[in-house]
Design a protein around this motif. Structure first.
Motif, short mmCIF file in Angstrom:
data_model
loop_
_atom_site.label_atom_id
_atom_site.label_comp_id
_atom_site.label_asym_id
_atom_site.label_seq_id
_atom_site.Cartn_x
_atom_site.Cartn_y
_atom_site.Cartn_z
N GLN A 166 -45.24 -21.25 -56.24
CA GLN A 166 -45.03 -21.81 -57.58
C GLN A 166 -46.34 -21.83 -58.37
O GLN A 166 -47.43 -21.66 -57.81
N SER A 167 -46.21 -22.01 -59.68
CA SER A 167 -47.37 -22.19 -60.55
C SER A 167 -47.55 -23.69 -60.80
O SER A 167 -46.66 -24.50 -60.54
N TYR A 168 -48.73 -24.05 -61.31
CA TYR A 168 -49.04 -25.45 -61.55
C TYR A 168 -49.65 -25.61 -62.94
O TYR A 168 -50.38 -24.73 -63.42
N GLU A 169 -49.37 -26.75 -63.56
CA GLU A 169 -49.92 -27.06 -64.87
C GLU A 169 -50.92 -28.20 -64.78
O GLU A 169 -50.82 -29.06 -63.90
N ALA A 170 -51.86 -28.17 -65.71
CA ALA A 170 -52.81 -29.28 -65.86
C ALA A 170 -52.93 -29.59 -67.35
O ALA A 170 -52.98 -28.67 -68.19
N THR B 22 -51.83 -23.49 -67.59
CA THR B 22 -50.92 -23.05 -66.54
C THR B 22 -51.63 -22.04 -65.65
O THR B 22 -52.16 -21.04 -66.15
N THR B 23 -51.64 -22.30 -64.36
CA THR B 23 -52.28 -21.40 -63.40
C THR B 23 -51.21 -20.82 -62.48
O THR B 23 -50.35 -21.56 -61.97
N LYS B 24 -51.23 -19.52 -62.29
CA LYS B 24 -50.26 -18.87 -61.42
C LYS B 24 -50.94 -17.76 -60.63
O LYS B 24 -52.04 -17.31 -60.97
N ILE B 25 -50.29 -17.31 -59.59
CA ILE B 25 -50.84 -16.26 -58.76
C ILE B 25 -50.62 -14.90 -59.42
O ILE B 25 -49.61 -14.69 -60.10
N THR B 26 -51.57 -13.99 -59.25
CA THR B 26 -51.44 -12.64 -59.80
C THR B 26 -50.63 -11.76 -58.84
O THR B 26 -50.35 -12.14 -57.71
#
Length: 239
Positions: A141-145, A215-219
């Motif tokens: 999953q992606s995560y927000e800050a 928003t951070t997600k995997i490439t």
């Protein structure tokens, strides 16, 4: 044991160490009588080599157990050489060593060898255990800050950034205060990517404050790396 037995047959390890020890003991016999410390210094490399050999055999045994024997193939030395060298410097029972072992397992697996890119071993060598934990969670999953950007009086430069809310469970990290630095490093390695949505000033906030949802997600590359190296489950006590 397949390829592991072949290694043992091609390298007469026990004879090599017996010869080394026998010659060294003869050469330092007189020195040992006069200086125990000097003898220890001279014999230390032999002990070190023996310990490294035992450690490597443990790694190879675990790799062998990960791949059915009928699927084992010869791995390319361009991939295995750097991994074997890196395993000398990591703790045997650790998340980083398990990632190296997983990559070795891919390299000898006829069904998954295509997942073992030579660049992956260099990437593992640059990761901290906390960064491996972060990648494990970003796999699914992606995560927000929610950030507060505080601008300088010229409204061009950012003086500081306050983290108001973070979805990622930083309490799982050994050094949670390094989370932002970890993200920067993982983005630099093209394993993660970030998207910023900067909003207008919140009502009642100073005019030099702006809210940002990061928003951070995997490439895609990060997914391939994680698929090849990151364990399906991790033991946080083994990090």
């Amino acid at each position: 044991m397949g390829w592991l037995e072949d290694i043992g047959k091609s390298l007469p390890i026990e004879k090599i160490y017996d010869d080394l020890a026998r010659k060294s003991v003869v050469q330092v016999g007189d020195i040992a009588l006069n200086s125990i410390k000097a003898a220890r210094c001279i014999l230390a490399p032999i002990d070190y080599l023996a310990a490294q050999q035992d450690k490597l055999q443990n790694h190879l045994k675990r790799v062998n157990d990960k791949v059915p024997e009928d699927r084992q193939i010869n791995a390319h030395p361009l991939l295995t050489g750097p991994i074997i060298d890196s395993l000398k410097y990591v703790e045997e029972e650790s998340l980083i060593s398990e990632m190296f072992e997983n990559l070795l397992a891919r390299a000898i697996d006829s069904e998954r060898a295509s997942e073992a890119h030579p660049a992956f071993s260099k990437i593992i060598a640059q990761l901290s255990p906390d960064e491996a934990v972060i990648l494990y969670h970003f796999k699914s999953q992606s995560y927000e800050a929610e950030l507060n950007y505080i601008y300088a009086p010229n409204f061009k430069d950012i003086n500081s950034i306050e983290v108001l809310r973070n979805q990622f469970p930083v309490e799982l990290l050994t050094f949670p205060n390094n989370y932002t630095m970890y993200l920067n490093h993982l983005c630099h390695l093209n394993l993660l990517t970030q998207f910023n949505n900067i909003s207008h000033v919140k009502e009642g906030a100073p005019c030099n404050h702006k809210m940002c949802i990061e928003t951070t997600k995997i490439t895609t590359f990060g997914q391939l790396f994680s698929q090849a190296c990151i364990p399906e489950k991790i033991d946080l006590f083994k990090i």
